[in-house]
Write a protein that holds these residues in place. Structure first.
Motif, short mmCIF file in Angstrom:
data_model
loop_
_atom_site.label_atom_id
_atom_site.label_comp_id
_atom_site.label_asym_id
_atom_site.label_seq_id
_atom_site.Cartn_x
_atom_site.Cartn_y
_atom_site.Cartn_z
N LEU A 107 0.83 -1.20 0.00
CA LEU A 107 0.00 0.00 0.00
C LEU A 107 0.87 1.25 0.00
N ALA A 108 1.93 1.27 0.83
CA ALA A 108 2.84 2.42 0.87
C ALA A 108 3.53 2.62 -0.48
N LEU A 109 3.94 1.53 -1.10
CA LEU A 109 4.59 1.61 -2.41
C LEU A 109 3.62 2.14 -3.46
N ALA A 110 2.37 1.67 -3.42
CA ALA A 110 1.37 2.14 -4.39
C ALA A 110 1.07 3.62 -4.19
N LEU A 111 0.94 4.06 -2.94
CA LEU A 111 0.68 5.47 -2.66
C LEU A 111 1.85 6.35 -3.08
N ALA A 112 3.08 5.89 -2.79
CA ALA A 112 4.26 6.66 -3.19
C ALA A 112 4.36 6.76 -4.71
N GLY A 113 4.10 5.65 -5.40
CA GLY A 113 4.13 5.66 -6.86
C GLY A 113 3.06 6.58 -7.44
N THR A 114 1.85 6.53 -6.87
CA THR A 114 0.77 7.40 -7.33
C THR A 114 1.12 8.86 -7.11
N ALA A 115 1.70 9.16 -5.93
CA ALA A 115 2.08 10.55 -5.64
C ALA A 115 3.17 11.03 -6.60
N LEU A 116 4.15 10.20 -6.88
CA LEU A 116 5.21 10.59 -7.82
C LEU A 116 4.67 10.81 -9.23
#
Length: 196
Positions: free
Chosen positions: A11-20
């Motif tokens: 979930l953290a990786l998906a959120l970070a990727g979406t934010a980037l």
């Protein structure tokens, strides 16, 4: 615990990727608008100075930076943890086996065996599996074969306690006064000291 950690990591990786991706898209879209003002810079010094003069900019930037740093530090500490599960669920509803309690019980039971000077236990719990490591320090006049039947009984009881989980028990023997770091690897009969 391992499953929830995996879910949180994804979930953290998906959120970070979406934010980037969102930031990159925004920068690309805004750059075309700002290119007419200054083709060489995304934000001009005058624009940055004007932004800093606004009352909300500094507290917002500081709060966001501190919150992001605290969140990242907390996540890192949780990742670096010793990886040991504190408890493992049992088939009875709302019950669990505390691994620290099992370590203490196994170490005390094995330590009462005649010929054992000291004993410690370490339990690593994984999904549906327990790995128990017994570190046994023997007395100088005791051979491992003398304590092996008692330790086999301790291992059997530990496996029975851990059911329905699969349980592996390993034993490491040590003898006082003999440290592996002082032994020299070499051919049999080579009696030269290690520093010669």
């Amino acid at each position: 615990m391992a499953r929830s950690r995996t879910i949180v990591n994804r979930l953290a990786l998906a959120l970070a990727g979406t934010a980037l991706i969102a930031v990159a898209t925004t920068v690309l879209l805004l750059r075309t608008r700002w290119a007419s003002h200054s083709p060489d810079a995304l934000v001009t010094p005058t624009h940055l100075t004007a932004l800093r003069e606004k009352a909300w900019w500094t507290p917002t930037a500081m709060t966001a930076s501190i919150a992001a740093t605290a969140l990242f530090a907390t996540w890192c500490v949780r990742q670096i943890g010793d990886g040991r599960r504190r408890s493992t669920p049992l088939p009875v509803p709302r019950s669990a086996l505390r691994t620290r309690a099992l370590e203490d019980a196994v170490a005390v039971r094995a330590g009462t065996t005649e010929g054992i000077d000291r004993c410690s236990a370490r339990v690593r719990a994984r999904r549906g599996r327990l790995d128990v490591l017994l570190r046994v320090r023997l007395r100088a006049d005791t051979a491992p074969a003398a304590v092996l039947p008692a330790l086999t009984a301790v291992a059997s009881d530990t496996r029975a306690t851990a059911r329905p989980h699969e349980c592996t028990v390993r034993v490491h023997f040590g003898i006082p006064g003999h440290r592996a770091s002082r032994l020299r690897q070499g051919p049999i009969g080579d009696t030269k000291p290690p520093n010669s």
